[in-house]
Design a protein around this motif. Structure first.
Motif, PDB file in Angstrom:
ATOM      1  N   ARG A  62       0.868  -1.175   0.000  1.00  0.00           N
ATOM      2  CA  ARG A  62       0.000   0.000   0.000  1.00  0.00           C
ATOM      3  C   ARG A  62       0.903   1.222   0.000  1.00  0.00           C
ATOM      4  O   ARG A  62       1.661   1.427   0.941  1.00  0.00           O
ATOM      5  N   SER A  63       0.827   2.006  -1.054  1.00  0.00           N
ATOM      6  CA  SER A  63       1.744   3.138  -1.157  1.00  0.00           C
ATOM      7  C   SER A  63       1.205   4.347  -0.399  1.00  0.00           C
ATOM      8  O   SER A  63       0.001   4.490  -0.209  1.00  0.00           O
ATOM      9  N   LEU A 102      -1.705 -10.478 -12.819  1.00  0.00           N
ATOM     10  CA  LEU A 102      -1.325 -10.788 -11.441  1.00  0.00           C
ATOM     11  C   LEU A 102      -0.518  -9.647 -10.823  1.00  0.00           C
ATOM     12  O   LEU A 102      -0.766  -9.261  -9.674  1.00  0.00           O
ATOM     13  N   ILE A 103       0.421  -9.098 -11.585  1.00  0.00           N
ATOM     14  CA  ILE A 103       1.225  -7.995 -11.038  1.00  0.00           C
ATOM     15  C   ILE A 103       0.332  -6.783 -10.777  1.00  0.00           C
ATOM     16  O   ILE A 103       0.457  -6.109  -9.758  1.00  0.00           O
ATOM     17  N   ARG A 104      -0.632  -6.575 -11.666  1.00  0.00           N
ATOM     18  CA  ARG A 104      -1.597  -5.492 -11.443  1.00  0.00           C
ATOM     19  C   ARG A 104      -2.392  -5.759 -10.158  1.00  0.00           C
ATOM     20  O   ARG A 104      -2.643  -4.848  -9.371  1.00  0.00           O
ATOM     21  N   ALA A 105      -2.793  -7.001  -9.925  1.00  0.00           N
ATOM     22  CA  ALA A 105      -3.556  -7.350  -8.714  1.00  0.00           C
ATOM     23  C   ALA A 105      -2.700  -7.144  -7.461  1.00  0.00           C
ATOM     24  O   ALA A 105      -3.165  -6.601  -6.456  1.00  0.00           O
ATOM     25  N   ALA A 110      -1.865   0.312  -4.835  1.00  0.00           N
ATOM     26  CA  ALA A 110      -0.981   1.435  -5.197  1.00  0.00           C
ATOM     27  C   ALA A 110      -1.442   1.896  -6.567  1.00  0.00           C
ATOM     28  O   ALA A 110      -0.915   1.480  -7.589  1.00  0.00           O
ATOM     29  N   LEU A 111      -2.473   2.737  -6.558  1.00  0.00           N
ATOM     30  CA  LEU A 111      -3.185   3.032  -7.806  1.00  0.00           C
ATOM     31  C   LEU A 111      -2.355   3.784  -8.836  1.00  0.00           C
ATOM     32  O   LEU A 111      -2.681   3.810 -10.009  1.00  0.00           O
ATOM     33  N   LYS A 131       9.753  -0.664  -7.997  1.00  0.00           N
ATOM     34  CA  LYS A 131      10.388  -0.508  -6.696  1.00  0.00           C
ATOM     35  C   LYS A 131       9.327  -0.312  -5.628  1.00  0.00           C
ATOM     36  O   LYS A 131       8.443   0.547  -5.767  1.00  0.00           O
ATOM     37  N   VAL A 132       9.389  -1.111  -4.587  1.00  0.00           N
ATOM     38  CA  VAL A 132       8.421  -1.021  -3.491  1.00  0.00           C
ATOM     39  C   VAL A 132       9.115  -0.357  -2.307  1.00  0.00           C
ATOM     40  O   VAL A 132       9.795  -1.015  -1.506  1.00  0.00           O
ATOM     41  N   GLY A 133       8.967   0.960  -2.242  1.00  0.00           N
ATOM     42  CA  GLY A 133       9.610   1.759  -1.192  1.00  0.00           C
ATOM     43  C   GLY A 133      11.080   1.434  -1.097  1.00  0.00           C
ATOM     44  O   GLY A 133      11.762   1.260  -2.104  1.00  0.00           O
TER      45      GLY A 133
END
Ligand code: GDP
Length: 265
Positions: A62-63, A102-105, A110-111, A131-133
């Protein structure tokens, strides 16, 4: 802005009645009930986190302002890949297996994240880095097919061999049709290089329970008999119904070292 799809968040899943909830969070476990008596079900429950771990993992996906989740760049060659600064996971599979869905899901909370698809025939296939944070990177590898061009194989091979921050590879297999000959290209590559990987069965909402059970048991047997580096538990997902997506987020968080303790539920 856009809204997250229903069931993208655990809080929404928790409002469902118990049996539906189990089916969404632990789809493999739901299937376990239909095994023939005496079947060894140990492989159905190796990774079984509790609610707290699932929630911690969801928070990573969750961004917010202090925790951006971004598409970083695309690369066709390893010297164009971003520096290997964070633990990394990659997703590979045949074209059309449901990889971008799947990657979109996974990133549906993180819209702002755009999962690009280049499906145009002849269009150069690329590795896409997200990149996730400050926690991990996720790579969307180009899809392979029965006409996998040599440069694709070379790109994936170089990535798998050279990427030293790669913690786990997620090999997607179509849950409706099961393992295909072309999937063996990927399996053999991963086995040859000694890369730890895990198989993910996609589109499970499209498979009848019988077909799904047959494919699960067949693939489990294949993994047991023919592989060294594959995690013995399969992950089942539907990007439409969000089944298995929360558990997969949790496994990604776990293998990238972002869930120090995964307590049993
Ligand atoms: P990719 O080529 O591997 O990136 O595959 P896509 O994500 O583009 O999916 C290929 C096709 O399968 C598309 O028509 C998707 O709508 C469909 N699809 C993908 N995931 C699912 C799923 O979980 N359930 C269902 N019913 N269809 C899916």
């Amino acid at each position: 802005g856009r809204a997250s799809p229903p069931l993208a968040a655990l809080s929404q899943v928790l409002r469902l009645e118990r049996s539906r909830r189990t089916g969404i969070v632990f789809p493999l476990q739901k299937l376990e009930r239909y095994l023939a008596p005496g079947t060894d079900a140990a492989r159905f429950r190796l990774f079984q986190p509790g609610l707290a771990a699932l929630q911690r993992a969801e928070a990573l996906f969750r961004s917010d302002r202090g925790h951006p989740i971004d598409y970083v760049s695309s690369a066709v060659r390893m010297d164009h890949a971003p520096p290997p600064a964070l633990p990394e996971v990659c997703f590979i599979g045949r074209s059309n297996v449901g990889k971008s869905s799947l990657i979109r899901a996974l990133f549906s909370l993180a819209l702002e994240v755009e999962v690009r698809v280049s499906k145009t025939p002849g269009h150069t296939k690329k590795m896409n880095f997200f990149k996730v944070g400050k926690y991990f990177t996720l790579v969307d590898m180009p899809g392979y097919g029965y006409r996998a061009p040599q440069d694709f194989v070379e790109m994936v091979e170089a990535y798998l061999q050279e990427r030293r921050n790669l913690k786990r590879t997620f090999l997607l297999v179509d849950g409706v049709v099961g393992l295909q000959k072309t999937d063996n290209i990927a399996v053999e590559m991963l086995e040859e290089f000694g890369i730890p990987y895990v198989m993910v069965l996609t589109k499970i909402d499209r498979a009848s329970r019988g077909v799904l059970l047959k494919n699960v048991l067949e693939i489990q047997e294949f993994v047991k008999e023919n592989t060294q580096g594959c995690f013995p538990q399969l992950f089942l997902v539907s990007s439409v119904e969000f089944s298995g997506v929360h558990l997969l987020r949790c496994f990604v968080a776990h293998v990238t070292g972002n869930l120090p303790t995964v307590e049993a539920s």
